[in-house]
Write an enzyme that holds these catalytic residues in place. Structure first.
Site, PDB file in Angstrom:
ATOM      1  N   CYS A  73       0.807  -1.234   0.007  1.00 13.71           N
ATOM      2  CA  CYS A  73      -0.100   0.130  -0.122  1.00 13.71           C
ATOM      3  C   CYS A  73       0.877   1.303  -0.141  1.00 13.71           C
ATOM      4  O   CYS A  73       1.923   1.277   0.424  1.00 13.71           O
ATOM      5  CB  CYS A  73      -0.929   0.183   1.410  1.00 13.71           C
ATOM      6  N   CYS A 103      -2.743   4.636   2.921  1.00  5.50           N
ATOM      7  CA  CYS A 103      -4.050   3.863   2.490  1.00  5.50           C
ATOM      8  C   CYS A 103      -5.048   3.769   3.726  1.00  5.50           C
ATOM      9  O   CYS A 103      -4.714   4.028   4.845  1.00  5.50           O
ATOM     10  CB  CYS A 103      -3.778   2.444   2.310  1.00  5.50           C
ATOM     11  N   CYS A 142      -5.998   1.664  -2.282  1.00  2.00           N
ATOM     12  CA  CYS A 142      -5.110   2.891  -2.597  1.00  2.00           C
ATOM     13  C   CYS A 142      -4.440   2.908  -3.912  1.00  2.00           C
ATOM     14  O   CYS A 142      -3.638   3.823  -4.466  1.00  2.00           O
ATOM     15  CB  CYS A 142      -4.163   2.963  -1.496  1.00  2.00           C
TER      16      CYS A 142
HETATM   17 ZN   LIG Z   1      -3.869   0.198   0.276  1.00  2.48          ZN
END
Ligand SMILES: [Zn+2]
Length: 186
Positions: free
Chosen positions: A33, A37, A67
């Site tokens: 991520c 996120c 994300c």
């Molecule tokens: Zn994420």
């Protein structure tokens, strides 16, 4: 790379200053991520930090679907966003859905969602939701013996009278009239 307090703090506060510079591999989920996120905050012990997305992917992490660290603009392409929204509406039309809850589910602002949806489909998410609900109601009026009150609840209306108003506006006749014309309810 080391997980510093500074970096972990940006994760706690969904601060985007390290997005695109550092990548967070989450060992418990196998997802990589951006630090900001909005998914659940991982425990520090489950975090691995990478300087590039490639390194994280080589280490076996998959880019997060919320994300979108593998998407350069950080925002999912508009059509992709609308496809995801329509899938949610078709799955959850019986639940209370608001623009904010929908926007949260796809991780964009309500304003952005409203604008993208209108541009792509010519209609707002609320209008799309009404369309899905009315279609589902028509199907049930035609194919089931459920009462109109039950159907209105099943497709997400807060009251049968509200359902009747919306249905008539969309279809041109009342739910009762639609049902008898369609030969349903028997
Ligand atoms: Zn994420």
């Amino acid at each position: 790379m080391e997980l510093t307090d500074e970096l972990y703090n940006t994760m706690i506060h969904r601060d985007s200053r390290f997005d695109g510079k550092l990548y967070i591999g989450i060992i418990s989920t196998g997802i990589v991520c951006f630090p900001s996120c909005r998914s659940r905050l991982p425990k520090r012990a489950n975090v691995r930090v990478f300087g590039t997305l490639e390194l994280a992917v080589q280490a076996g992490f998959r880019p997060c679907k919320r994300c979108w660290p593998d998407h350069p603009q950080r925002t999912p392409p508009d059509t992709e966003l609308v496809v995801r929204v329509m899938a949610i509406l078709r799955a959850d039309y019986g639940q209370p859905i608001t623009l904010s809850s929908l926007a949260r589910a796809v991780n964009v602002s309500p304003y952005h969602l409203q604008r993208v949806c209108k541009r792509c489909t010519g209609r707002s998410p609320a209008q799309e939701l009404v369309t899905v609900r009315v279609e589902q109601a028509q199907k049930r009026l035609r194919d089931s013996t459920a009462s109109i009150g039950d159907i209105s609840r099943q497709v997400g209306f807060r009251s049968p009278s509200h359902f009747a108003v919306v249905f008539r506006r969309a279809v041109g006749v009342s739910p009762q009239a639609f049902r008898s014309e369609a030969g349903g309810g028997r």
